[in-house]
Scaffold this motif. Structure first.
Motif, PDB file in Angstrom:
ATOM      1  N   MET A 229       0.835  -1.196   0.000  1.00  0.00           N
ATOM      2  CA  MET A 229       0.000   0.000   0.000  1.00  0.00           C
ATOM      3  C   MET A 229       0.879   1.258   0.000  1.00  0.00           C
ATOM      4  O   MET A 229       1.881   1.323   0.716  1.00  0.00           O
ATOM      5  CB  MET A 229      -0.890  -0.005   1.239  1.00  0.00           C
ATOM      6  CG  MET A 229      -1.911   1.097   1.241  1.00  0.00           C
ATOM      7  SD  MET A 229      -3.190   0.818   2.507  1.00  0.00           S
ATOM      8  CE  MET A 229      -4.257  -0.338   1.644  1.00  0.00           C
ATOM      9  N   SER A 230       0.517   2.218  -0.817  1.00  0.00           N
ATOM     10  CA  SER A 230       1.257   3.475  -0.969  1.00  0.00           C
ATOM     11  C   SER A 230       2.644   3.302  -1.574  1.00  0.00           C
ATOM     12  O   SER A 230       3.434   4.258  -1.605  1.00  0.00           O
ATOM     13  CB  SER A 230       1.376   4.244   0.362  1.00  0.00           C
ATOM     14  OG  SER A 230       0.095   4.459   0.934  1.00  0.00           O
TER      15      SER A 230
ATOM     16  N   LEU B 230      -5.864  -2.225 -16.926  1.00  0.00           N
ATOM     17  CA  LEU B 230      -5.365  -2.067 -15.558  1.00  0.00           C
ATOM     18  C   LEU B 230      -6.540  -2.175 -14.578  1.00  0.00           C
ATOM     19  O   LEU B 230      -7.610  -1.625 -14.835  1.00  0.00           O
ATOM     20  CB  LEU B 230      -4.699  -0.702 -15.374  1.00  0.00           C
ATOM     21  CG  LEU B 230      -3.381  -0.481 -16.106  1.00  0.00           C
ATOM     22  CD1 LEU B 230      -2.869   0.933 -15.841  1.00  0.00           C
ATOM     23  CD2 LEU B 230      -2.331  -1.494 -15.641  1.00  0.00           C
ATOM     24  N   PRO B 231      -6.328  -2.854 -13.447  1.00  0.00           N
ATOM     25  CA  PRO B 231      -7.362  -2.903 -12.401  1.00  0.00           C
ATOM     26  C   PRO B 231      -7.297  -1.632 -11.570  1.00  0.00           C
ATOM     27  O   PRO B 231      -6.821  -1.640 -10.431  1.00  0.00           O
ATOM     28  CB  PRO B 231      -6.954  -4.132 -11.590  1.00  0.00           C
ATOM     29  CG  PRO B 231      -5.463  -4.201 -11.739  1.00  0.00           C
ATOM     30  CD  PRO B 231      -5.129  -3.619 -13.083  1.00  0.00           C
ATOM     31  N   LEU B 232      -7.779  -0.556 -12.161  1.00  0.00           N
ATOM     32  CA  LEU B 232      -7.524   0.764 -11.594  1.00  0.00           C
ATOM     33  C   LEU B 232      -8.207   0.961 -10.233  1.00  0.00           C
ATOM     34  O   LEU B 232      -7.693   1.691  -9.378  1.00  0.00           O
ATOM     35  CB  LEU B 232      -7.965   1.839 -12.590  1.00  0.00           C
ATOM     36  CG  LEU B 232      -7.137   3.123 -12.644  1.00  0.00           C
ATOM     37  CD1 LEU B 232      -5.656   2.850 -12.681  1.00  0.00           C
ATOM     38  CD2 LEU B 232      -7.544   3.953 -13.854  1.00  0.00           C
ATOM     39  N   ALA B 233      -9.348   0.304 -10.027  1.00  0.00           N
ATOM     40  CA  ALA B 233      -9.999   0.422  -8.713  1.00  0.00           C
ATOM     41  C   ALA B 233      -9.056  -0.085  -7.622  1.00  0.00           C
ATOM     42  O   ALA B 233      -8.887   0.533  -6.571  1.00  0.00           O
ATOM     43  CB  ALA B 233     -11.307  -0.365  -8.697  1.00  0.00           C
TER      44      ALA B 233
ATOM     45  N   TRP C 170      -5.768  -0.310  -7.855  1.00  0.00           N
ATOM     46  CA  TRP C 170      -4.618   0.595  -7.779  1.00  0.00           C
ATOM     47  C   TRP C 170      -4.989   1.881  -7.040  1.00  0.00           C
ATOM     48  O   TRP C 170      -4.170   2.447  -6.309  1.00  0.00           O
ATOM     49  CB  TRP C 170      -4.076   0.896  -9.180  1.00  0.00           C
ATOM     50  CG  TRP C 170      -3.306  -0.249  -9.803  1.00  0.00           C
ATOM     51  CD1 TRP C 170      -3.486  -1.588  -9.589  1.00  0.00           C
ATOM     52  CD2 TRP C 170      -2.227  -0.126 -10.740  1.00  0.00           C
ATOM     53  NE1 TRP C 170      -2.590  -2.309 -10.341  1.00  0.00           N
ATOM     54  CE2 TRP C 170      -1.808  -1.443 -11.065  1.00  0.00           C
ATOM     55  CE3 TRP C 170      -1.573   0.945 -11.358  1.00  0.00           C
ATOM     56  CZ2 TRP C 170      -0.762  -1.698 -11.959  1.00  0.00           C
ATOM     57  CZ3 TRP C 170      -0.544   0.694 -12.256  1.00  0.00           C
ATOM     58  CH2 TRP C 170      -0.150  -0.618 -12.551  1.00  0.00           C
ATOM     59  N   ASN C 171      -6.204   2.374  -7.254  1.00  0.00           N
ATOM     60  CA  ASN C 171      -6.698   3.525  -6.474  1.00  0.00           C
ATOM     61  C   ASN C 171      -6.689   3.183  -4.991  1.00  0.00           C
ATOM     62  O   ASN C 171      -6.124   3.892  -4.160  1.00  0.00           O
ATOM     63  CB  ASN C 171      -8.146   3.868  -6.852  1.00  0.00           C
ATOM     64  CG  ASN C 171      -8.359   4.429  -8.251  1.00  0.00           C
ATOM     65  OD1 ASN C 171      -9.457   4.373  -8.763  1.00  0.00           O
ATOM     66  ND2 ASN C 171      -7.317   4.934  -8.893  1.00  0.00           N
ATOM     67  N   TRP C 172      -7.349   2.058  -4.677  1.00  0.00           N
ATOM     68  CA  TRP C 172      -7.524   1.633  -3.288  1.00  0.00           C
ATOM     69  C   TRP C 172      -6.187   1.473  -2.570  1.00  0.00           C
ATOM     70  O   TRP C 172      -6.032   1.843  -1.410  1.00  0.00           O
ATOM     71  CB  TRP C 172      -8.295   0.307  -3.258  1.00  0.00           C
ATOM     72  CG  TRP C 172      -8.487  -0.261  -1.898  1.00  0.00           C
ATOM     73  CD1 TRP C 172      -7.867  -1.345  -1.363  1.00  0.00           C
ATOM     74  CD2 TRP C 172      -9.368   0.239  -0.876  1.00  0.00           C
ATOM     75  NE1 TRP C 172      -8.302  -1.567  -0.086  1.00  0.00           N
ATOM     76  CE2 TRP C 172      -9.213  -0.606   0.245  1.00  0.00           C
ATOM     77  CE3 TRP C 172     -10.255   1.318  -0.808  1.00  0.00           C
ATOM     78  CZ2 TRP C 172      -9.930  -0.394   1.430  1.00  0.00           C
ATOM     79  CZ3 TRP C 172     -10.958   1.524   0.372  1.00  0.00           C
ATOM     80  CH2 TRP C 172     -10.789   0.669   1.465  1.00  0.00           C
TER      81      TRP C 172
ATOM     82  N   ALA D 297      -3.584   3.023  -3.260  1.00  0.00           N
ATOM     83  CA  ALA D 297      -2.892   4.319  -3.259  1.00  0.00           C
ATOM     84  C   ALA D 297      -1.482   4.216  -3.821  1.00  0.00           C
ATOM     85  O   ALA D 297      -0.544   4.861  -3.334  1.00  0.00           O
ATOM     86  CB  ALA D 297      -2.883   4.925  -1.849  1.00  0.00           C
ATOM     87  N   PHE D 298      -1.336   3.385  -4.866  1.00  0.00           N
ATOM     88  CA  PHE D 298      -0.006   3.266  -5.481  1.00  0.00           C
ATOM     89  C   PHE D 298       0.441   4.600  -6.081  1.00  0.00           C
ATOM     90  O   PHE D 298      -0.366   5.358  -6.612  1.00  0.00           O
ATOM     91  CB  PHE D 298      -0.022   2.234  -6.613  1.00  0.00           C
ATOM     92  CG  PHE D 298      -0.214   0.815  -6.174  1.00  0.00           C
ATOM     93  CD1 PHE D 298       0.365   0.341  -5.009  1.00  0.00           C
ATOM     94  CD2 PHE D 298      -0.972  -0.067  -6.942  1.00  0.00           C
ATOM     95  CE1 PHE D 298       0.196  -0.982  -4.610  1.00  0.00           C
ATOM     96  CE2 PHE D 298      -1.148  -1.390  -6.550  1.00  0.00           C
ATOM     97  CZ  PHE D 298      -0.569  -1.846  -5.382  1.00  0.00           C
TER      98      PHE D 298
ATOM     99  N   ILE E 233       2.136   5.771  -9.194  1.00  0.00           N
ATOM    100  CA  ILE E 233       2.424   5.227 -10.512  1.00  0.00           C
ATOM    101  C   ILE E 233       3.551   6.035 -11.152  1.00  0.00           C
ATOM    102  O   ILE E 233       3.456   7.258 -11.246  1.00  0.00           O
ATOM    103  CB  ILE E 233       1.166   5.259 -11.400  1.00  0.00           C
ATOM    104  CG1 ILE E 233      -0.009   4.555 -10.690  1.00  0.00           C
ATOM    105  CG2 ILE E 233       1.445   4.619 -12.755  1.00  0.00           C
ATOM    106  CD1 ILE E 233      -1.335   4.642 -11.449  1.00  0.00           C
TER     107      ILE E 233
END
Lengths: 302, 302, 302, 302
Positions: free
Chosen positions: D204-205, D221-224, D226-228, D230-231, D233
C-alpha cells in the motif's frame, strides 16, 4: 542597431525597469569593470524576426530576457527568450523580476491554507507577497520598518502587517498560528536582522526561504537553533536558464490572463533622457517609491 | 451515547454529508457485510471533552473525521481528528471530501500560470476545480456532458467549459494552450471515457491526475501513447491517516479564513428522519443536484 | 523494572551506545536540569511483550528507540519503536545514530554517479560516508584533520582523502570533478570552518548538506556567495517521529541483510560498571577511537 | 563523411548496439517511412573536433548520443552529446540504454533498505536490476519466464528469482517482505501480464514503475485496486533532452569509475558486414542472448 540573427528578433524597446542590483553599478561603487551596460528588465515590440523564428511577428508586444543594454531604442534577443505580453501595458510587463519571485515562491511552495510570513515590503517583497497570495495560504503576515511600505502591503492583501520597530512579530505570529509558528517564512531584505527573525517566527520543520541577496560580508545564523527546529532552508536563487525562462513564462501567463497585475507597484516612470534621475530616485527611495521604469518607445495600444 | 475516552471528545452532530461512496451500501448492492453504518462527513459541537484533551471545549464547533456512524445525534471522536469550524455554517464544513480534493490537488501541484483541464463537474469535480483555481493557473477548462453542471462550473470560475457530447475538447485545449496541451489534467469521473480523454488533452511530459474511483472492472489505457508522451501519472488516492488529517486541516483553514466557501455546492438538505430521501436523491441526481447533507442537531449561531 | 504496557515490550538491554550529544550532560556542563538519564542507543532481547503486541516474542533480538535511561538492565519501550536485529551482533545494532545518518543521506539524495564530499571523519562522518557509498556515487572525497581518521575513511572506501591542514581540498575537488565542484557536500563536524569549506567545494546549483550540530553560538556564512552559487541548502535534522522510525527501519534492514556492517566503527566496549570510563574515553577521543558502547546483558547467539 | 560543424565532433565509430526498438524497422514491419537509418547506441573515437569545441580532442574515446545512422564508419555529433569513455571497452559503453535505465531508476528512487521487485530479465530488465542494486535496497526479487534469464539475474545479484510459470510471485514477495509487499516494483517487459502482477506484489502506498514500452494496443489495468492501494504510478519515460543527457553522464560516470560494468550483458558481437545477422539474432533471441553490438572500427587500447 544590428540585424537579428536567424534565431533572434529585433525589439523596439518600450520600457526597461531600474533594478536594485544595478544601483551599485550606476553609482560606480561596484567592484566591476567598466564600461558596463545596465538594463535587463526589458519589454518591447517585435520590429523584425530572424529567418528561423516561428510564432513571433513584427508588431507583437513581448517581455524579453536580456543580460544588459536594455536602456536602448533597439535590442536583439533570442526569440525563445521573448514572451507574449498580450494587452498588458508594456511598462508593467516586468518579466525578469517576476520570474525571480515566481521561482522563489514555487520553490518554497506554500500549500493551500498554510500560514506565511514575508519579511520585507519593498518591490521584491511585494512581488513575493502577491504571488504567495495567489497560492491562497491562510495568513499572510508582512513585516517591515517603513509605515508606507506596510500600508501598501495591507492594501495588497496582507492579513496582518507588523512594524518590527514597534511590535513583536514573534508574538503576533504565535497568536495568529495558534502558537505553532508559520509554515513558510520568506526573508526578502538582504539584511542580517531579517535572517534572525526567520527562525523566531517559523514552526518546527517549517520552511525558511532566503530570497534577499546578502551582499556585504558574512551573515550570522543561529544554526544550532535552526538544526534543532529542523527547518527546511530554501535558498531561493537560480542559475539555470531553463528555470529562469520557466519563471518568465509563468509570470507573463499570470499577467496576460489577468490573474496578476503590477500597476500598484510601478510608482515612478522616466523618459530615456532622464535615466540618471531614475537611478537617483531608486537609490534615494523616497516615501511611496516602489519601482521605477524608463519609458523608451511608444507602447502599443493595450 | 457513550462517554468520550481520555483522548476523545463527544460531539453533538450538527450535519453529515451524503457521500457517493455510500450509495451502493444504501442500495444494498455493495458486496459487503451488513449491518453497516454510513456517515463519515461529520460536523458538530463539542458536548464533552475527554480528560486529556487540550484545546477543545464544550461548545466549540468542529468538523471531524469518523469512519462511519455519522448519521447520529452524538458521536465520540479522537480530539486530534477534530478541526475548528470557526463561524463556518456546519452544514458547509465538509472536511472529509475537502481533504480528498485538497490532497489530490496538492499532489498534482498545478503551478502558477499552468493550464489545467478538469474532466467531471460533479461534486468532487467542482471541489477540485475550486481548489485548482485557488492555485491560480492560467486556464481552467472544465468538461462534462451535463449542461447544468457546465453552467455551474462556469459560475465557479472556469475559464472555459466543454460539453464533450457536442464540442471537441482536444481542439479547444489545443487552441487555448497554443497547441501544447494542458500542463495538468484531472479526471474526476471514475469513467473509462474520461481516462482516454486525459491523454488527448495533456502536453508532453505533463501530468495526468486520476482522482475518480474506477470501480466496475478493468480500465483500458493507451499506455504506448502515455509512455511516448512521457506523462507523469498521478494516482490521487491516499491511505495514510496523517495525509488525510493534513488535508482536513488545510481545507478547514481555507473555509474558516474565507478563502473558500462551499455554499454553492450544498444544494439539498434533509432532516434526519428524511435520510432515506437524501440517499434516494443522491442516487437519482436530479438536475441541479450537487451535494446533499443531513441536518441533525442545531447549528450554533455562525 | 516495570511491566510493559499493552503496546510495549520489556527489553533486557544488551548494549547501549555512548552518544556525543550526551557528553556535555555527563560532564555536568550542559545547561540542563538534573538528574538526567542518558542512553538512547539501545538494543536488547524481548523479555515480555504487552498484551496487544503482535510480531514480537520473548527472545527476539531488537534495536529500539528510547529517549533515555538506556544504561539499564531493563527498559520498557513501545513495540512499534523496536526493529528486528536478526543475527546482527547487538553491540553493532546502533539503530538510532544510523537513523540520523540514513535520513540525512536520503534527504541530500546523492544520485548514481554524483561526486560527493564528506567533511568530517568521526563516527557520524563515517556513517554518512558509508551510506553515501551505498548509493554509488562516482567520487567520495573525505576531509578531516586527523591522520588516523583519514586512514580509516580510506579503508571504508573513500576514493580520495584530504587532510585540510596540509592539502588544498578546493584544488583536489576541482581536479577530481573536472573543475565543476561536487554535486553534494556534507558537513559532519559541527564546526565553523567546515561550513565555509562547503561553499568552496560544491558546484553551482549543487547541494550543501549540514549534518553537524552547530552548538556554541552563531555561525558565519558567506551567504552572498551561497546565493550566487544557487546552492540547495539541506538542513539534515529531523523531528518527526515517523521520519526517525523510517530511518531506523531502513538502517536495520541494511544491517540485517548484510548490505552494511558497523564492526569497523565500534572501537571501544565497556561493561556497565565502567560506564564512566566509557564517557571519559568518548570525551578524550584517543587515537583510533570512533565509537564506544556499553555492554549490559549477554548478547544472544548471533 | 562530412566535416564537423563548429560545435560538433566527427567520430570514428567503434561500436553500435542493436536496439529492440529498431527490430520492427529492420523487419520492415513498422508503420514508418523508408529509408530509415537505424543505430543510436554509438561509441567511438574523436577524429576531428569543430572549431568551438572545448574539452574533446582527436583520439578521445567517447560514448555519444545520436538519433540514427550509427551503423557507419563515421558520424558527426554535437560535442555536448559526447561523454568520456576513459578506459571502458567501447563495445561496452552503451550510454543510451544506460541513460534510459538510470533515469527510470532515479525517478522510481528506491531508498536504502527498500524491497524491490523487477519483472522482466531481458537486457533492459538486467540494466534496471543492476542500477537498483547500486542503490542498495534490501531485497531485489527478479521475475521472468525464461530459466536462463533467471539464472543470469541471480548471478547479477538478485536476492531471489521467480519463474512466474511455476512459482507464485505473490507468495514469495509476501514472505520476503513480512507480508507488506514491495516498496517499489518495476515492470520491464512491455507485456500486459506483467502490469497486472505489479499491483499484486506492491505494498500500500508503494511505487509501481512502468519501464516497458507498451506497444500493440490498449492495456488493461485494475484501476480500482490501484486507487484503493494508493499506489504511486511512475511512468519511466523521458523526452527532455537534458534529462537524457543527465542519464548518459551518470551512466558513463558509473562505467568509467568501475562502479558498474556491462561485460556480462553484451553476449553477441558482429562485424559491420554481418549487421543483418546481428538483427536476426536479436529477433530470434536464442538462449543466452542478452545484447548484440556491431563492432565497426578498432577500439582504442583500453
Amino acid at each position: 542597431m544590428r540585424e537579428p540573427a536567424p534565431d533572434e528578433v529585433l525589439l523596439r524597446v518600450a520600457s526597461c525597469g531600474v533594478c536594485t542590483s544595478e544601483l551599485d553599478m550606476w553609482q560606480g561603487m561596484a567592484d566591476i569593470e567598466f564600461p558596463r551596460f545596465p538594463g535587463h528588465e526589458v519589454s518591447g515590440v517585435v520590429e523584425r524576426a530572424g529567418s528561423q523564428v516561428e510564432g513571433l511577428e513584427p508588431g507583437d508586444p513581448v517581455a524579453a530576457w536580456v543580460t544588459g543594454r536594455g536602456f536602448a531604442e533597439y535590442v536583439a534577443v533570442r526569440a525563445e527568450y521573448c514572451f507574449p505580453a498580450g494587452s498588458v501595458p508594456l511598462d508593467l510587463a516586468l518579466a525578469e523580476p517576476l520570474a525571480c519571485a515566481v521561482n522563489a515562491v514555487e520553490l518554497a511552495a506554500p500549500a493551500l491554507g498554510d500560514d506565511v510570513v514575508v519579511i520585507g515590503a519593498g518591490f521584491m517583497g511585494n512581488l513575493v507577497q502577491k504571488l504567495v497570495q495567489l497560492k491562497n495560504p491562510r495568513h499572510v503576515i508582512v513585516a517591515d520598518t517603513r509605515p508606507d511600505a506596510l500600508e501598501r502591503a495591507a492594501q495588497l492583501g496582507a492579513t496582518r502587517t507588523v512594524n518590527v520597530l514597534s511590535e513583536s512579530i514573534v508574538d503576533l505570529v504565535r497568536e495568529a498560528t495558534g502558537g505553532a509558528g508559520a509554515d513558510v517564512s520568506f526573508e526578502v531584505t538582504g539584511a542580517q536582522a531579517a535572517l534572525l527573525t526567520l527562525g523566531d517566527v517559523t514552526r518546527m520543520s517549517g520552511k525558511v526561504a532566503i530570497v534577499g541577496y546578502h551582499q556585504g560580508g558574512m551573515r550570522e545564523l543561529p544554526l544550532a537553533a535552526w538544526n534543532w527546529m529542523a527547518f527546511q532552508i530554501v535558498n531561493a536563487h537560480f542559475r539555470e536558464i531553463d528555470t529562469i525562462m520557466g519563471g518568465m513564462r509563468a509570470g507573463m501567463r499570470l499577467l496576460t490572463s489577468g490573474r496578476l497585475a503590477l500597476d500598484d507597484l510601478v510608482t515612478h516612470r522616466y523618459a530615456l533622457e532622464d535615466v540618471n534621475e531614475a537611478f537617483a530616485t531608486a537609490v534615494a527611495k523616497p516615501e511611496g517609491f516602489v519601482k521605477a521604469t524608463v519609458t523608451i518607445g511608444p507602447s502599443p495600444p493595450g
